[in-house]
Design a protein around this motif. Structure first.
Motif, PDB file in Angstrom:
ATOM      1  N   PRO A 142    -116.205  -9.565 -71.821  1.00 47.44           N
ATOM      2  CA  PRO A 142    -114.815  -9.522 -71.371  1.00 47.44           C
ATOM      3  C   PRO A 142    -113.955 -10.526 -72.142  1.00 47.44           C
ATOM      4  O   PRO A 142    -114.311 -11.701 -72.248  1.00 47.44           O
ATOM      5  CB  PRO A 142    -114.913  -9.914 -69.891  1.00 47.44           C
ATOM      6  N   GLY A 143    -112.873 -10.038 -72.726  1.00 47.15           N
ATOM      7  CA  GLY A 143    -111.934 -10.917 -73.407  1.00 47.15           C
ATOM      8  C   GLY A 143    -112.306 -11.301 -74.826  1.00 47.15           C
ATOM      9  O   GLY A 143    -111.595 -12.064 -75.474  1.00 47.15           O
ATOM     10  N   PRO A 198    -108.389 -21.103 -72.698  1.00 42.96           N
ATOM     11  CA  PRO A 198    -109.320 -20.120 -72.129  1.00 42.96           C
ATOM     12  C   PRO A 198    -108.956 -18.725 -72.617  1.00 42.96           C
ATOM     13  O   PRO A 198    -107.785 -18.360 -72.638  1.00 42.96           O
ATOM     14  CB  PRO A 198    -109.068 -20.251 -70.619  1.00 42.96           C
ATOM     15  N   MET A 199    -109.940 -17.964 -73.047  1.00 47.96           N
ATOM     16  CA  MET A 199    -109.684 -16.578 -73.472  1.00 47.96           C
ATOM     17  C   MET A 199    -109.786 -15.638 -72.270  1.00 47.96           C
ATOM     18  O   MET A 199    -109.381 -14.484 -72.336  1.00 47.96           O
ATOM     19  CB  MET A 199    -110.712 -16.144 -74.522  1.00 47.96           C
ATOM     20  N   MET A 209    -106.666 -13.106 -72.284  1.00 48.36           N
ATOM     21  CA  MET A 209    -105.466 -13.514 -73.006  1.00 48.36           C
ATOM     22  C   MET A 209    -105.047 -12.412 -73.975  1.00 48.36           C
ATOM     23  O   MET A 209    -103.888 -12.033 -74.040  1.00 48.36           O
ATOM     24  CB  MET A 209    -105.760 -14.805 -73.776  1.00 48.36           C
ATOM     25  N   LEU A 210    -106.032 -11.878 -74.697  1.00 43.83           N
ATOM     26  CA  LEU A 210    -105.731 -10.906 -75.750  1.00 43.83           C
ATOM     27  C   LEU A 210    -105.807  -9.473 -75.234  1.00 43.83           C
ATOM     28  O   LEU A 210    -106.540  -9.183 -74.295  1.00 43.83           O
ATOM     29  CB  LEU A 210    -106.733 -11.061 -76.901  1.00 43.83           C
ATOM     30  N   SER A 211    -105.020  -8.622 -75.863  1.00 42.29           N
ATOM     31  CA  SER A 211    -105.102  -7.182 -75.627  1.00 42.29           C
ATOM     32  C   SER A 211    -105.227  -6.510 -76.985  1.00 42.29           C
ATOM     33  O   SER A 211    -104.809  -7.080 -78.000  1.00 42.29           O
ATOM     34  CB  SER A 211    -103.827  -6.668 -74.964  1.00 42.29           C
ATOM     35  N   PRO A 212    -105.749  -5.267 -77.012  1.00 44.81           N
ATOM     36  CA  PRO A 212    -105.830  -4.573 -78.290  1.00 44.81           C
ATOM     37  C   PRO A 212    -104.449  -4.500 -78.954  1.00 44.81           C
ATOM     38  O   PRO A 212    -103.440  -4.301 -78.267  1.00 44.81           O
ATOM     39  CB  PRO A 212    -106.306  -3.165 -77.898  1.00 44.81           C
TER      40      PRO A 212
ATOM     41  N   ASP B  24    -110.606  -1.562 -71.994  1.00 40.44           N
ATOM     42  CA  ASP B  24    -109.982  -1.951 -73.264  1.00 40.44           C
ATOM     43  C   ASP B  24    -109.894  -3.473 -73.397  1.00 40.44           C
ATOM     44  O   ASP B  24    -109.629  -3.975 -74.488  1.00 40.44           O
ATOM     45  CB  ASP B  24    -108.595  -1.301 -73.409  1.00 40.44           C
ATOM     46  N   LEU B  25    -110.103  -4.211 -72.308  1.00 40.99           N
ATOM     47  CA  LEU B  25    -110.127  -5.678 -72.379  1.00 40.99           C
ATOM     48  C   LEU B  25    -111.573  -6.185 -72.388  1.00 40.99           C
ATOM     49  O   LEU B  25    -111.821  -7.382 -72.273  1.00 40.99           O
ATOM     50  CB  LEU B  25    -109.371  -6.277 -71.185  1.00 40.99           C
ATOM     51  N   GLY B  26    -112.510  -5.256 -72.498  1.00 38.42           N
ATOM     52  CA  GLY B  26    -113.924  -5.631 -72.536  1.00 38.42           C
ATOM     53  C   GLY B  26    -114.527  -5.804 -71.156  1.00 38.42           C
ATOM     54  O   GLY B  26    -115.591  -6.407 -71.012  1.00 38.42           O
TER      55      GLY B  26
END
Lengths: 249, 356
Positions: A142-143, A198-199, A209-212, B24-26
């Motif tokens: 995740p993340g 933190p991610m 934190m991130l999205s595609p 999509d966020l894993g």
């Protein structure tokens, strides 16, 4: 250059639309364009039963509720409504700047990378800092974002001996990619530094934190700044939104 | 009022339909391995079908009622007992509801021919986490604190409907079409429908033939994430077909790593991976992998996407029919009048009276 699109079966719950078999920005962009297109088709009522879409380097997985729609209907809908050339892919993406403390214990592989790439350690760090990266996909954990492309001079295979434990926050490179490990885990990438943010945060509105399709730039910080931010992270006072890269006025 | 965990069993978690839309966020779905069982457990309790339930593997789970009575339901091939505060023990049959009162201890002794059992709790009060109460351990999502049930955990429930507390409902055990629970030699063979792909072209024609004609044995390496199978080697077309640039994984994906032994991915499956996937189990038959024990033989039947969906629609129809067959049971143990007699529902309740 691009091979023709292939529709691959994944049982009765998903259709995989495959664009190629490589890590290549052009493929990722095609995947994201289709993703946006599928969302639009769903909004227009063409794809009832759409559950979610999962972008990867090579393909888009379109996940459906088989009680509502069949994969063959999804395929037919996509063939009847092809992606238009001017499909906008970057409407909702965020631009992040991530602080990294490079080298020493934070990035124990800077020297071996320098040796393998015939660059100085400063050049390794400078070339990692120079690029603006795109989040190609999230997965593995995740993340965990796979970001590309790195400077071609930094392209290296994975380490021959993976580490049993890579500390969370580690910033690493392998192949043409870079990443920030959200969790402590085993890993075979080359560690250049560590990011104190933190991610993943299970208390945040959205846990990663991130999205595609987001973009990421790294900025170098020293150990003092790292320690201060790490303290903030432990105290839970880091706001991801403060690390959005607002375009300069 | 809560159920207090006294013994955890081998592996017990809270699960509902799963946390959808975040792959999509894993972030995996998680969710109950056998979704129809969750629906049966909740229908018996007259509540929304994806109310969180307790999924417990093998025996050992013991829950004790703290204060107010609670109605629960048991699904599986379960051997369970209720130990009352006066130390008397009654058996709690599966596929029906039971009412537990203050101090009662419910123990799942064995899960029988299946690997797991499902326990429904009326008005279980758990806060969803990103849209679901399903526990996903690797990221500490859902459940009570993102983990398995621990000794001393309190599973809170809201006030029960006193008028129906003594009324019970039951179902006949449900059998999946692929389950065949009789075998002369003791080794069960279950049939699972699967569609070739998405990377069936990474394998030789013989390998594909082998996959769909031989049986594979479920190994001890099985958990909520996946099931490793043993059987004849499934050969990749060439060495370079053993790894692919990462592609989506879903529950039901059958990955084949370089050693040629298939792995069926399940509810906690991560979201992307680099092993080619020879086939995908139909969504209807995924549940079988939550139930099967190591040693079970699996026969994969080759179907196309149309037949796969037909299979899923048929299962849904059977499940709907089964849900509609819930019927009242005449209970000799704890009916409304007995509860009234115990001064537990209605009228004036005297706690001191009950304590004596």
């Amino acid at each position: 250059m691009q091979s023709p699109v292939r529709y691959l079966n994944a049982g009765d719950t998903a259709l995989i639309v495959e664009f190629g078999n490589d890590i290549d920005k052009a493929l990722v962009d095609a995947v994201n364009a289709l993703r946006e297109h599928v969302k639009q088709l769903h909004k227009q009522g063409h794809l009832p039963g759409l559950q979610e879409t999962i972008p990867t380097f090579r393909s888009l997985a379109i996940v459906i509720d088989p009680l509502v729609i069949s994969v063959d209907e999804v395929k037919a809908t996509l063939q009847n409504h092809p992606v238009s050339a001017q499909q906008n892919t970057s409407t909702s993406s965020n631009a992040w700047r991530l602080p990294v403390c490079y080298g020493s214990d934070f990035g124990p592989d800077v020297e071996s990378v320098a040796k393998a790439t015939h660059l100085s350690t400063d050049e390794v760090i400078a070339s990692h800092l120079r690029q603006t990266y795109q989040v190609y996909l999230l997965g593995f954990q995740p993340g965990y974002g796979f970001l590309g492309d790195t400077d071609p001079r930094l392209h290296l295979p994975r380490r021959t001996e993976p580490r049993i434990r890579v500390p969370a926050g580690s910033v690493a490179i392998a192949m043409k990619l870079t990443c920030v490990y959200p969790w402590d885990c085993p890993g075979g990438w080359h560690l250049l530094g560590r990011c104190p943010l933190p991610m993943f945060n299970a208390q945040a509105d959205r846990p990663t934190m991130l999205s595609p399709n987001d973009t990421v730039t790294f900025e170098s910080i020293d150990a003092n700044a790292f320690n201060a931010l790490e303290k903030d992270r432990i105290n839970g006072v880091i706001q991801w939104s403060s690390w959005l890269n607002h375009s300069s006025p | 009022m809560s159920l207090v965990v006294e013994q955890t069993g081998m592996f017990s978690t809270l699960q509902d339909r799963g946390r959808r839309g975040l792959r999509d966020l894993g972030i995996p779905w998680a969710g109950v391995g056998c979704e129809p069982w969750m629906r049966f457990a909740n229908r018996l309790l007259d509540q929304v079908e994806d109310t969180p339930v307790i999924e417990t593997f093998e025996g050992g789970l013991t829950l004790r009622v703290k204060t107010e009575p609670v109605k629960i339901s048991l699904i599986g091939d379960v051997l369970a007992t209720i130990t009352h505060s006066d130390s008397s023990v009654t058996q709690a049959n599966a596929w029906r509801t039971h009412t537990l009162v203050d101090g009662d201890k419910l123990t799942i002794k064995r899960t029988g021919i299946y690997r797991c059992a499902v326990l429904g709790v009326q008005h279980l009060d758990v806060t969803p986490h990103y849209g679901s109460a399903s526990t996903y351990l690797n990221a500490s999502l859902g459940g009570l604190n993102g983990g398995t049930l621990q000794i001393g955990d309190d599973l809170p429930y809201a006030e029960q409907n006193a008028a129906t507390l003594g009324e019970h409902k039951s179902l006949q055990p449900f059998q999946f079409p692929g389950e065949k629970n009789e075998a002369a030699d003791g080794n069960l063979t279950w049939t699972v429908q699967a569609v070739p792909g998405p990377q069936d072209d990474a394998f030789t024609d013989t390998a594909l033939e082998t996959f769909f004609t031989h049986t594979f044995t479920v190994t001890a390496d099985i958990d909520r994430m996946g099931a490793r199978l043993d059987g004849p080697e499934i050969k990749h077309r060439s060495a370079k077909h053993k790894d692919i640039v990462s592609d989506a994984i879903l529950p039901g994906s059958v990955q084949v790593p370089g050693i040629g032994k298939p792995i069926v991915m399940l509810a906690d499956a991560h979201t992307v991976g680099g092993y080619p996937k020879i086939a995908t189990v139909t969504s209807a038959d995924r549940a079988l992998f939550a139930l099967c024990r190591p040693g079970t033989k699996i026969q994969f039947d080759r179907v196309n996407t149309i037949a796969a969906r037909e299979h899923t629609l048929q299962l849904e129809e059977s499940v709907q029919q089964h849900l509609a067959s819930v019927s009242p049971v005449v209970d000799t143990h704890l009916n409304t009048s007995r509860l009234l007699g115990l001064n537990l529902i209605g009228g004036v309740t005297d706690a001191l009276d009950f304590d004596s």
